[in-house]
Motif scaffolding. Sequence first.
Motif, short mmCIF file in Angstrom:
data_model
loop_
_atom_site.label_atom_id
_atom_site.label_comp_id
_atom_site.label_asym_id
_atom_site.label_seq_id
_atom_site.Cartn_x
_atom_site.Cartn_y
_atom_site.Cartn_z
N ALA A 1 -5.64 18.59 -14.05
CA ALA A 1 -5.69 17.69 -15.21
C ALA A 1 -4.40 16.92 -15.42
N ASP A 2 -3.27 17.47 -14.94
CA ASP A 2 -2.01 16.77 -15.17
C ASP A 2 -1.76 15.63 -14.18
N VAL A 3 -2.63 15.50 -13.16
CA VAL A 3 -2.55 14.33 -12.28
C VAL A 3 -3.38 13.22 -12.92
N THR A 4 -2.69 12.23 -13.44
CA THR A 4 -3.35 11.18 -14.21
C THR A 4 -3.32 9.82 -13.52
N ALA A 5 -2.64 9.73 -12.36
CA ALA A 5 -2.57 8.46 -11.64
C ALA A 5 -2.42 8.74 -10.15
N LEU A 6 -2.83 7.77 -9.35
CA LEU A 6 -2.77 7.92 -7.90
C LEU A 6 -2.15 6.67 -7.28
N ASP A 7 -1.22 6.89 -6.35
CA ASP A 7 -0.57 5.79 -5.64
C ASP A 7 -1.22 5.60 -4.28
N VAL A 8 -1.36 4.34 -3.88
CA VAL A 8 -1.89 4.01 -2.56
C VAL A 8 -0.87 3.14 -1.83
N LYS A 9 -0.91 3.20 -0.50
CA LYS A 9 0.04 2.44 0.31
C LYS A 9 -0.54 1.07 0.64
N LEU A 10 0.29 0.04 0.50
CA LEU A 10 -0.14 -1.33 0.74
C LEU A 10 0.06 -1.71 2.21
N LYS A 11 -0.99 -2.26 2.80
CA LYS A 11 -0.92 -2.80 4.15
C LYS A 11 -1.24 -4.29 4.08
N VAL A 12 -0.32 -5.14 4.53
CA VAL A 12 -0.52 -6.59 4.49
C VAL A 12 -1.00 -7.07 5.86
N LEU A 13 -2.10 -7.82 5.85
CA LEU A 13 -2.56 -8.54 7.04
C LEU A 13 -2.33 -10.02 6.78
N PHE A 14 -1.46 -10.65 7.57
CA PHE A 14 -1.17 -12.07 7.41
C PHE A 14 -1.82 -12.81 8.57
N LYS A 15 -2.84 -13.63 8.24
CA LYS A 15 -3.62 -14.31 9.28
C LYS A 15 -4.19 -13.30 10.28
N GLY A 16 -4.56 -12.12 9.78
CA GLY A 16 -5.11 -11.07 10.62
C GLY A 16 -4.08 -10.19 11.28
N LYS A 17 -2.80 -10.50 11.14
CA LYS A 17 -1.73 -9.74 11.77
C LYS A 17 -1.20 -8.68 10.81
N PHE A 18 -1.20 -7.42 11.24
CA PHE A 18 -0.64 -6.32 10.46
C PHE A 18 0.88 -6.46 10.44
N ILE A 19 1.45 -6.61 9.23
CA ILE A 19 2.90 -6.71 9.09
C ILE A 19 3.46 -5.30 8.97
N ARG A 20 3.83 -4.75 10.10
CA ARG A 20 4.26 -3.35 10.17
C ARG A 20 5.75 -3.19 9.90
N TRP A 21 6.55 -4.18 10.26
CA TRP A 21 8.01 -4.04 10.25
C TRP A 21 8.64 -4.78 9.08
N GLY A 22 9.97 -4.75 9.04
CA GLY A 22 10.69 -5.44 7.98
C GLY A 22 10.78 -4.65 6.68
N GLY A 23 10.36 -3.39 6.70
CA GLY A 23 10.43 -2.57 5.50
C GLY A 23 9.29 -2.80 4.53
#
Length: 308
Positions: free
Chosen positions: A107-129
């Motif tokens: 019950a004390d877990v009231t929010a959930l974080d998800v990781k963002l993955k950016v696809l730019f023109k279909g390209k996964f931006i993996r690097w650059g932090g």
Amino acid sequence: MTAPSTTAIILSFNEEVHIRRCLERIAPLVKRTIVVDSFSTDRTVEIARELGAEVHQHAFTNQAAQLQWALDTIPIASDWIIRIDCDEYLEPGLIDEIKAKLPVLPADVTALDVKLKVLFKGKFIRWGGYYRTWLTRLWRPDAGRMEQRWMDERLLITRGRAERLTGGDLVDASLKDIGWWTDKHNGYATRQMIDFIAREHGLIGEEADGELTASARKRRGLRKLYGGAPLYLRAVLYYLRRYFLLGGFLDGRLGFVWHFLHGFWFFVLMDAKIDEARTWIAANSIEDFPRYLAERYGIAETGIAWRR
């Protein structure tokens, strides 16, 4: 055990290219879908209603105000709320993890974080932090409210704690062209300028009702460090660190376009707007800053109250 119910809140404006994908991919997770539309002139509303979404229309000031309007105005009786943008979707593994975890979370877990993955023109931006960004996108309805910022708003947790989901990512994958992308980020730069100037002069205070998750606090701390550096120099240093030290160059040709536009052009544009606003304020007054926004950017004094 009864599976917890989830409501999706989606903000839209002229998103006919994205809205079908967004609604169809979130459908296996949610019981109810609410689209808050800013009076679209294309087929966004028509498509959303065809797919069973509940559509509300409200004039747009910024994302934070629009989301909080939805939370304050639309009765939501589900166990959880998920916020998702029209050009985003959840990977199947993340949907499966959410379905499996929600019934057994303490019950004390009231929010959930998800990781963002950016696809730019279909390209996964993996690097650059950039593939390190965690966003709080699911929360219990009585445990969160939107931080009222003009840009980069985060959810404030009013009770409990957040956990991370690691079974998949939240994917940002715009299908629109580069002209739309630059227009959108020009608007983002304006909103960043407003937030920077307003906080620099105490027109907007920090909010005490609720707190950011650990992920958001860390990111906000880095932004404050960046915000204290000299205009323009900070954009150059940020880009050099992101592209060279953090390996942005490894993302290839499309990665170069992304990191240059998002990690340099956008930040220089933001600083130029701050510089211009500071010059105007020095020649006029900070009390007239809302008039400056109305005359230069067509932004009316609505949404967030200024301190006078």
